[in-house]
Design a protein around this motif. Structure first.
Motif, PDB file in Angstrom:
ATOM      1  N   GLU A  34       0.817  -1.216   0.000  1.00 47.61           N
ATOM      2  CA  GLU A  34       0.000   0.000   0.000  1.00 47.61           C
ATOM      3  C   GLU A  34       0.849   1.264   0.000  1.00 47.61           C
ATOM      4  O   GLU A  34       0.344   2.359  -0.157  1.00 47.61           O
ATOM      5  N   ARG A  35       2.144   1.112   0.203  1.00 47.92           N
ATOM      6  CA  ARG A  35       3.082   2.233   0.334  1.00 47.92           C
ATOM      7  C   ARG A  35       2.641   3.185   1.437  1.00 47.92           C
ATOM      8  O   ARG A  35       2.515   4.392   1.254  1.00 47.92           O
ATOM      9  N   ASN A  36       2.367   2.589   2.612  1.00 51.73           N
ATOM     10  CA  ASN A  36       1.938   3.409   3.741  1.00 51.73           C
ATOM     11  C   ASN A  36       2.529   2.812   5.021  1.00 51.73           C
ATOM     12  O   ASN A  36       3.558   2.125   4.970  1.00 51.73           O
ATOM     13  N   VAL A  37       1.895   3.092   6.153  1.00 50.20           N
ATOM     14  CA  VAL A  37       2.343   2.529   7.423  1.00 50.20           C
ATOM     15  C   VAL A  37       1.260   1.596   7.939  1.00 50.20           C
ATOM     16  O   VAL A  37       0.069   1.928   7.881  1.00 50.20           O
ATOM     17  N   VAL A  38       1.669   0.425   8.411  1.00 49.68           N
ATOM     18  CA  VAL A  38       0.711  -0.531   8.962  1.00 49.68           C
ATOM     19  C   VAL A  38       1.063  -0.799  10.421  1.00 49.68           C
ATOM     20  O   VAL A  38       2.234  -1.003  10.760  1.00 49.68           O
ATOM     21  N   VAL A  39       0.040  -0.743  11.269  1.00 52.07           N
ATOM     22  CA  VAL A  39       0.205  -1.026  12.693  1.00 52.07           C
ATOM     23  C   VAL A  39      -0.678  -2.216  13.031  1.00 52.07           C
ATOM     24  O   VAL A  39      -1.887  -2.180  12.790  1.00 52.07           O
TER      25      VAL A  39
END
Ligand code: 3NM
Ligand code: MG
Length: 516
Positions: free
Chosen positions: A405-410
């Motif tokens: 997703e080219r983002n940050v995953v928590v």
């Protein structure tokens, strides 16, 4: 023009049907679009007779030659030969590529439509100059497409092309317009291969002013999306967890001093709790589920939380509307896919949301993150349930999803995992009582949104700061003598979120000792 020197940035594909062209003259529309900056034209006409195809193509070729850009013909190698234009575009059901090459010669530009890794590998091997990769999004222009592959499917195909070692160009096609084009280019991009451009039909041909539409699209193609601009410009990213831990208190302090907005579109269960947590953390909450409000709210330099905990069809439309507004403004958005694996409706809602816009951070428990990744998991309720993954598998999952997703995953759990696709960390703070109260995950989303609002340039740092603020406050609350169980834990947690926010304005030594 040698096939290797083609500029694929903004590839116009024509349509002569009344629904898209209306009663205008195709050549005039294309001329306007070319003046607006289209870099390549494909004449695609599924209805006209051969004589009309040839005469229209000749008129189009006069326009493209004047502007020194190539003209390709869809499907019809015979028409391309008759006109003497630069090449063809062929679909999987058209004349095969080797035969087309034999007829047109080495210097012709030949493009192929591909929807899968296998089709892409074959077209590369057969010597395609470029691939039209699709379908990106569902589109009314072509309904019988092979499948909607989205940015995730496109990225897989780009990787496969890179792995062939061949220099084949790529464009994405299907439902691309001014509001999706930057995200398509940004999110599809694989570290080994980027898209070279986008192919567009209706957003130019059906536009009231095709010249302006092309001009606007070209400038969007040439610039990063607003939500990525700050983080792409940031070259001094913290790379180790120690640096992140040291920087986190600065972010927490900034939330306290700037009081950013946290716009929550959240579920019925946690609205009050989320608003209280936003205040305690130092932010300014607004609970606004009406999507139309986002066009004003997104301008306030805050952040949006989309929490689908009590999703409805109308709610989903509102989320998409707000997501679009924040994406245009570059305002950060957190997705909390609550209970994403509980029902078919929620699994579909997750897909709809991922296709509707860009999420800077996706935060969820194991079942939810697995669902977002695409696994079919049966969640019982919205609570986290039993884990089936090892720590290494969890770290891999969050890293792969963030890279996709080219983002940050928590991903929350006894140990939390955070990744931006490059940097992946495990954080062991928190307390078992967080699993005994409702909305503890939801309000973490709200906390992270506030950190993102003040730290757009490093979203991973923002997520880590939010996670630590929240979980350290939970530990301190749980240790308090007046906390006897889940009931007394809730108000204590709100107190300690507030206290952590206040105490980070002093020395930060205690913080480093606490963080695990
Ligand atoms: N080919 P618009 S989608 C011509 O997926 C075409 O191969 C597609 O039109 C494919 O830009 C498509 O109006 C139509 O969505 C794209
Ligand atoms: Mg075709």
């Amino acid at each position: 023009m040698a096939p290797t020197n083609v500029d694929y940035s903004l590839y116009l594909v024509t349509d002569s049907t009344a629904a898209i062209l209306g009663d205008r003259d195709l050549v005039e529309v294309v001329q306007a679009a070319v003046e607006g900056g289209v870099t390549l034209v494909q004449y695609r006409d599924k209805v006209s007779d051969t004589a009309v195809l040839v005469s229209t193509a000749k008129r189009l070729h006069a326009v493209t030659q004047k502007h020194k850009i190539p003209l390709l013909i869809n499907d019809r190698v015979d028409v391309a030969l008759a006109v003497g234009c630069e090449g063809v575009h062929i679909g999987q059901d058209d004349l095969d590529l080797p035969s087309a090459r034999k007829l047109l010669g080495r210097d012709a530009i030949i493009g192929v439509t591909v929807s899968s890794v296998e089709e892409a590998q074959k077209a590369c091997k057969d010597g395609a100059d470029y691939l039209g990769v699709g379908t990106m999004f569902a589109t009314a222009t072509k309904r019988n497409t092979k499948g909607i592959i989205g940015t995730a499917g496109t990225k897989k195909i780009l990787q496969a092309i890179a792995d062939t070692g061949r220099d084949v160009r790529t464009v994405s096609i299907g439902g691309i317009n001014a509001s999706t084009v930057q995200r398509v280019l940004f999110q599809s991009s694989h570290p080994k291969k980027k898209l070279d451009g986008v192919a567009i039909v209706s957003a130019v041909i059906a536009a009231r002013d095709p010249k302006q539409a092309a001009k606007d699209l070209l400038s969007l193609v040439k610039s990063p999306p607003p939500f990525a601009a700050a983080s792409l410009a940031n070259t001094q990213k913290a790379t180790d967890i120690g640096t992140l831990l040291e920087k986190a208190p600065t972010i927490i302090r900034e939330v306290g001093s700037k009081t950013p907005l946290s716009h929550n579109m959240t579920n019925l269960v946690v609205q009050n709790f989320a608003a209280n947590v936003a205040l305690a953390v130092g932010g300014s909450p607004i609970m606004a589920n009406y999507g139309e409000e986002a066009s004003d709210l997104c301008k306030l330099r805050g952040a949006l939380v989309i929490n689908m905990g009590t999703v409805t069809p109308e709610g989903l439309q509102n989320y998409a509307l707000a997501l679009k507004a924040y994406n245009i403004e570059g305002g950060p958005v957190v997705l909390d896919p609550v209970g994403g694996g509980a029902t078919a409706i929620r699994r579909a809602a997750v897909k709809t949301l991922l296709a509707a816009g860009y999420f800077d951070v996706i935060k969820g428990n194991e079942g939810e993150i697995k669902t977002v990744f695409g696994a079919v998991v049966q969640q019982k309720g919205v609570d986290s349930g039993a884990s089936t993954l090892s720590d290494l598998e969890k770290a891999t999952l969050v890293r792969d999803l963030a890279a996709r997703e080219r983002n940050v995953v928590v991903m929350t759990g006894a140990t939390d995992f955070v990744s931006d696709g490059l940097r992946t960390y495990a954080i062991k703070n928190g307390h078992e009582l967080l699993g005994r109260i409702t909305g503890s995950g939801c309000v973490l989303g709200t906390t992270i949104s506030l950190m993102l609002a003040v730290c757009r340039e490093d979203k991973l740092l923002a997520a880590v700061a939010g996670l630590l603020h929240y979980e350290i406050a939970a530990e301190i609350a749980a240790e308090r003598e007046d906390v006897k169980g889940p009931g007394t834990f809730v108000p204590a947690l709100i107190d300690e979120l507030y206290n952590v926010q206040k105490s980070t304005s002093g020395g930060d030594i205690w913080w480093l000792k606490r963080a695990k």
